[in-house]
Design a protein around this motif. Structure first.
Motif, PDB file in Angstrom:
ATOM      1  N   GLY A 121       0.799  -1.218   0.000  1.00  0.00           N
ATOM      2  CA  GLY A 121       0.000   0.000   0.000  1.00  0.00           C
ATOM      3  C   GLY A 121       0.830   1.266   0.000  1.00  0.00           C
ATOM      4  N   LEU A 122       1.933   1.270   0.772  1.00  0.00           N
ATOM      5  CA  LEU A 122       2.767   2.466   0.842  1.00  0.00           C
ATOM      6  C   LEU A 122       3.479   2.736  -0.476  1.00  0.00           C
ATOM      7  CD1 LEU A 122       3.420   4.610   2.882  1.00  0.00           C
ATOM      8  CD2 LEU A 122       5.382   3.269   3.649  1.00  0.00           C
ATOM      9  N   LEU A 123       3.918   1.684  -1.151  1.00  0.00           N
ATOM     10  CA  LEU A 123       4.531   1.854  -2.472  1.00  0.00           C
ATOM     11  C   LEU A 123       3.514   2.387  -3.473  1.00  0.00           C
ATOM     12  CD1 LEU A 123       6.797  -1.308  -2.918  1.00  0.00           C
ATOM     13  CD2 LEU A 123       7.514   1.037  -2.504  1.00  0.00           C
ATOM     14  N   TYR A 124       2.271   1.917  -3.351  1.00  0.00           N
ATOM     15  CA  TYR A 124       1.199   2.392  -4.239  1.00  0.00           C
ATOM     16  C   TYR A 124       0.992   3.895  -4.060  1.00  0.00           C
ATOM     17  CZ  TYR A 124      -3.579   3.119  -5.953  1.00  0.00           C
ATOM     18  OH  TYR A 124      -4.684   3.606  -6.598  1.00  0.00           O
ATOM     19  N   VAL A 125       0.947   4.357  -2.809  1.00  0.00           N
ATOM     20  CA  VAL A 125       0.755   5.791  -2.550  1.00  0.00           C
ATOM     21  C   VAL A 125       1.905   6.596  -3.130  1.00  0.00           C
ATOM     22  CG1 VAL A 125       0.677   7.547  -0.730  1.00  0.00           C
ATOM     23  CG2 VAL A 125      -0.658   5.457  -0.499  1.00  0.00           C
ATOM     24  N   LEU A 126       3.140   6.110  -2.940  1.00  0.00           N
ATOM     25  CA  LEU A 126       4.310   6.821  -3.463  1.00  0.00           C
ATOM     26  C   LEU A 126       4.263   6.892  -4.986  1.00  0.00           C
ATOM     27  CD1 LEU A 126       6.937   8.163  -2.506  1.00  0.00           C
ATOM     28  CD2 LEU A 126       8.086   5.972  -2.838  1.00  0.00           C
ATOM     29  N   ALA A 127       3.871   5.797  -5.628  1.00  0.00           N
ATOM     30  CA  ALA A 127       3.805   5.767  -7.092  1.00  0.00           C
ATOM     31  C   ALA A 127       2.711   6.690  -7.622  1.00  0.00           C
ATOM     32  CB  ALA A 127       3.573   4.332  -7.566  1.00  0.00           C
ATOM     33  N   ILE A 128       1.529   6.619  -7.003  1.00  0.00           N
ATOM     34  CA  ILE A 128       0.397   7.427  -7.475  1.00  0.00           C
ATOM     35  C   ILE A 128       0.648   8.915  -7.262  1.00  0.00           C
ATOM     36  CG2 ILE A 128      -2.011   8.000  -7.008  1.00  0.00           C
ATOM     37  CD1 ILE A 128      -1.688   5.538  -8.730  1.00  0.00           C
ATOM     38  N   SER A 129       1.187   9.270  -6.090  1.00  0.00           N
ATOM     39  CA  SER A 129       1.411  10.693  -5.800  1.00  0.00           C
ATOM     40  C   SER A 129       2.423  11.300  -6.757  1.00  0.00           C
ATOM     41  CB  SER A 129       1.868  10.878  -4.353  1.00  0.00           C
ATOM     42  OG  SER A 129       3.098  10.206  -4.114  1.00  0.00           O
ATOM     43  N   SER A 130       3.388  10.494  -7.219  1.00  0.00           N
ATOM     44  CA  SER A 130       4.377  11.018  -8.158  1.00  0.00           C
ATOM     45  C   SER A 130       3.766  11.289  -9.534  1.00  0.00           C
ATOM     46  CB  SER A 130       5.543  10.035  -8.294  1.00  0.00           C
ATOM     47  OG  SER A 130       5.127   8.818  -8.889  1.00  0.00           O
ATOM     48  N   LEU A 131       2.639  10.640  -9.866  1.00  0.00           N
ATOM     49  CA  LEU A 131       1.996  10.861 -11.164  1.00  0.00           C
ATOM     50  C   LEU A 131       1.359  12.245 -11.265  1.00  0.00           C
ATOM     51  CD1 LEU A 131       0.245   7.407 -11.774  1.00  0.00           C
ATOM     52  CD2 LEU A 131       2.332   8.264 -12.840  1.00  0.00           C
ATOM     53  N   GLY A 132       1.110  12.887 -10.119  1.00  0.00           N
ATOM     54  CA  GLY A 132       0.518  14.215 -10.141  1.00  0.00           C
ATOM     55  C   GLY A 132       1.362  15.227 -10.891  1.00  0.00           C
ATOM     56  N   THR A 133       2.672  14.949 -10.971  1.00  0.00           N
ATOM     57  CA  THR A 133       3.575  15.845 -11.708  1.00  0.00           C
ATOM     58  C   THR A 133       3.149  15.968 -13.167  1.00  0.00           C
ATOM     59  OG1 THR A 133       5.341  14.971 -10.299  1.00  0.00           O
ATOM     60  CG2 THR A 133       6.006  16.317 -12.170  1.00  0.00           C
ATOM     61  N   TYR A 134       2.640  14.877 -13.741  1.00  0.00           N
ATOM     62  CA  TYR A 134       2.289  14.888 -15.167  1.00  0.00           C
ATOM     63  C   TYR A 134       1.186  15.893 -15.472  1.00  0.00           C
ATOM     64  CZ  TYR A 134       5.147  10.748 -15.899  1.00  0.00           C
ATOM     65  OH  TYR A 134       6.198   9.887 -15.989  1.00  0.00           O
ATOM     66  N   GLY A 135       0.196  16.007 -14.571  1.00  0.00           N
ATOM     67  CA  GLY A 135      -0.887  16.955 -14.808  1.00  0.00           C
ATOM     68  C   GLY A 135      -0.385  18.381 -14.906  1.00  0.00           C
ATOM     69  N   VAL A 136       0.581  18.724 -14.041  1.00  0.00           N
ATOM     70  CA  VAL A 136       1.132  20.084 -14.039  1.00  0.00           C
ATOM     71  C   VAL A 136       2.028  20.304 -15.250  1.00  0.00           C
ATOM     72  CG1 VAL A 136       2.554  21.709 -12.746  1.00  0.00           C
ATOM     73  CG2 VAL A 136       0.985  20.191 -11.530  1.00  0.00           C
ATOM     74  N   VAL A 137       2.903  19.343 -15.539  1.00  0.00           N
ATOM     75  CA  VAL A 137       3.851  19.495 -16.650  1.00  0.00           C
ATOM     76  C   VAL A 137       3.109  19.558 -17.985  1.00  0.00           C
ATOM     77  CG1 VAL A 137       5.712  18.361 -17.910  1.00  0.00           C
ATOM     78  CG2 VAL A 137       5.761  18.424 -15.420  1.00  0.00           C
ATOM     79  N   ILE A 138       2.115  18.686 -18.164  1.00  0.00           N
ATOM     80  CA  ILE A 138       1.348  18.699 -19.419  1.00  0.00           C
ATOM     81  C   ILE A 138       0.598  20.024 -19.572  1.00  0.00           C
ATOM     82  CG2 ILE A 138      -0.606  17.646 -20.624  1.00  0.00           C
ATOM     83  CD1 ILE A 138       0.298  14.950 -19.469  1.00  0.00           C
ATOM     84  N   ALA A 139       0.035  20.535 -18.459  1.00  0.00           N
ATOM     85  CA  ALA A 139      -0.682  21.816 -18.530  1.00  0.00           C
ATOM     86  C   ALA A 139       0.254  22.936 -18.947  1.00  0.00           C
ATOM     87  CB  ALA A 139      -1.302  22.137 -17.174  1.00  0.00           C
ATOM     88  N   GLY A 140       1.452  22.957 -18.361  1.00  0.00           N
ATOM     89  CA  GLY A 140       2.395  24.017 -18.689  1.00  0.00           C
ATOM     90  C   GLY A 140       2.849  23.961 -20.132  1.00  0.00           C
ATOM     91  N   PHE A 180       4.914  -3.036   4.337  1.00  0.00           N
ATOM     92  CA  PHE A 180       4.467  -1.941   3.468  1.00  0.00           C
ATOM     93  C   PHE A 180       2.952  -1.733   3.580  1.00  0.00           C
ATOM     94  CE2 PHE A 180       8.474  -2.821   1.280  1.00  0.00           C
ATOM     95  CZ  PHE A 180       8.912  -1.540   0.974  1.00  0.00           C
ATOM     96  N   ASN A 181       2.259  -2.631   4.247  1.00  0.00           N
ATOM     97  CA  ASN A 181       0.806  -2.550   4.375  1.00  0.00           C
ATOM     98  C   ASN A 181       0.425  -1.414   5.317  1.00  0.00           C
ATOM     99  OD1 ASN A 181      -1.783  -3.489   6.041  1.00  0.00           O
ATOM    100  ND2 ASN A 181      -1.925  -4.335   3.983  1.00  0.00           N
ATOM    101  N   MET A 182      -0.523  -0.571   4.898  1.00  0.00           N
ATOM    102  CA  MET A 182      -0.875   0.612   5.689  1.00  0.00           C
ATOM    103  C   MET A 182      -1.489   0.235   7.035  1.00  0.00           C
ATOM    104  SD  MET A 182       0.034   3.123   3.659  1.00  0.00           S
ATOM    105  CE  MET A 182      -0.856   4.651   3.804  1.00  0.00           C
ATOM    106  N   ASN A 183      -2.363  -0.783   7.039  1.00  0.00           N
ATOM    107  CA  ASN A 183      -2.926  -1.232   8.313  1.00  0.00           C
ATOM    108  C   ASN A 183      -1.835  -1.796   9.217  1.00  0.00           C
ATOM    109  OD1 ASN A 183      -5.720  -0.901   8.958  1.00  0.00           O
ATOM    110  ND2 ASN A 183      -6.241  -2.149   7.179  1.00  0.00           N
ATOM    111  N   GLY A 184      -0.881  -2.524   8.625  1.00  0.00           N
ATOM    112  CA  GLY A 184       0.214  -3.079   9.399  1.00  0.00           C
ATOM    113  C   GLY A 184       1.074  -2.002  10.030  1.00  0.00           C
ATOM    114  N   ILE A 185       1.309  -0.896   9.303  1.00  0.00           N
ATOM    115  CA  ILE A 185       2.096   0.217   9.840  1.00  0.00           C
ATOM    116  C   ILE A 185       1.375   0.853  11.027  1.00  0.00           C
ATOM    117  CG2 ILE A 185       2.932   2.546   9.311  1.00  0.00           C
ATOM    118  CD1 ILE A 185       3.498   1.510   6.457  1.00  0.00           C
TER     119      ILE A 185
END
Length: 348
Positions: A121-140, A180-185
């Protein structure tokens, strides 16, 4: 929930599909309402910090101000610049908004109350949050305008810089929790300090990492004092300069959904998530989601407090902090945490 729909006579495949859709709506719809309310709350905070009233006209105590603003942008015309790449120009805010919602799939709101309880789960959050860069870069890039393009370059460098230190901070948390499991953390934090405080943040080896994570979260979401991507003094409004109507509103919704996500991650990774602050039996009668929401709202108040009081960094200061302070510091603590755990937990 899947079992409930199976009892209604559905096959397993259809029951799982309907249950998943219901789970998504149970997260997305309250989140959209929460975004509207925290925008109102933040503007009230800013008013209090500046000794003024803030929104207080539309609805009782001004609580309908966010909805009035939403109606205003909904009724505006969507203007696409003549020289812009129309397809990318329109899809960029959709990417930002969608990615901001996707990360919530693995956030546990209570014990077992999570849409996707995956082991990474934690790796998923890190991967997804990094994709937000694309929305800004493509807009610019798609706006075909110099100010949004400069903002896109800043955003790419800024987000990548602080994601590096965030990654090392998460390694420290994962090493200590052993999962890496969020509940486990969250469960690993139960009684962690003195046998009764449910938090990693007060651990001497993890406290500096929480401070760095809190500051890096502000930089990752481009919040003041790190809002160099929207610096009106030199970039007019950054990547949002050419946007209007609902496209502009989607950026706002995505930004605040990301801010709430980072506030929630602070609570989940370092302050026990849905656990009560103290491992005391009567406190467990309060539903876990209440504790999580209280902690998230506290961190949102901190984000608003910082935005209202701290002046904006220069861009060279921003980069220096990320690469010359946070990166070496987080690397050092990965070594310290892993070394301590090898000596104490695995040394025998």
């Amino acid at each position: 929930m899947t079992a409930f729909f199976q009892e209604l006579g559905m096959t397993y495949d259809w029951a799982w599909f309907v249950a998943t859709i219901c789970g998504i709506l149970l997260i997305a719809l309250p989140l959209m309402l929460a975004v509207a309310m925290v925008i109102y709350a933040e503007r009230r905070f800013w008013g209090a910090f500046a000794l003024r009233r803030g929104p207080n006209v539309v609805g009782p105590f001004g609580v309908l101000q966010s909805f009035a603003d939403g109606l205003k942008v909904f009724l505006q015309e969507t203007i696409v610049p003549a020289a812009a790449n129309k397809g990318l120009f329109l899809i960029a805010p959709i990417i930002t908004f969608t990615v901001a919602l996707m990360a919530w799939a693995v956030i546990p709101f209570n014990s077992g109350a999570v849409l996707a309880d995956i082991n990474v789960g934690l790796l998923y959050v890190l991967a997804i949050s990094s994709l937000g860069t694309y929305g800004v870069v493509i807009a610019g890039w798609a706006s075909n305008s110099k100010y949004p393009f400069f903002s896109a370059m800043r955003a790419a460098a800024q987000m990548i810089s602080y994601e590096v230190s965030i990654g090392f901070i998460l390694i420290c948390v994962v090493l200590w929790a052993g999962t890496f499991n969020m509940n486990g953390i969250i469960e690993a934090q139960q009684g962690h300090i003195f046998g009764f405080i449910n938090a990693f943040a007060f651990n001497p080896l993890l406290f500096p990492m929480w401070v760095v994570f809190l500051i890096s979260a502000m930089a990752e979401t481009a919040r003041a004092p790190f809002d160099l991507t929207e610096a009106e003094s030199e970039l007019v409004a950054g990547y949002q300069t050419e946007y209007s109507s609902m496209a502009f509103a989607l950026y706002w919704l995505g930004e605040y959904a990301n801010v709430l996500l980072m506030c929630t991650l602070n609570a989940v990774l370092f302050f026990g998530g849905w656990l009560p602050p103290v491992d005391w039996a009567p406190l467990y009668y309060v539903p876990g989601i209440v504790w999580l929401l209280l902690k998230t709202f506290f961190f949102f108040f901190v984000f608003s407090w910082v935005k209202a009081t701290v002046p904006r960094y220069r861009y060279d200061q921003l980069m220096r902090l990320g690469w010359k302070v946070f990166l070496p510091m987080s690397l050092l603590f990965v070594v310290l945490v892993s070394g301590y755990l090898m000596l104490t937990r695995y040394g025998a």
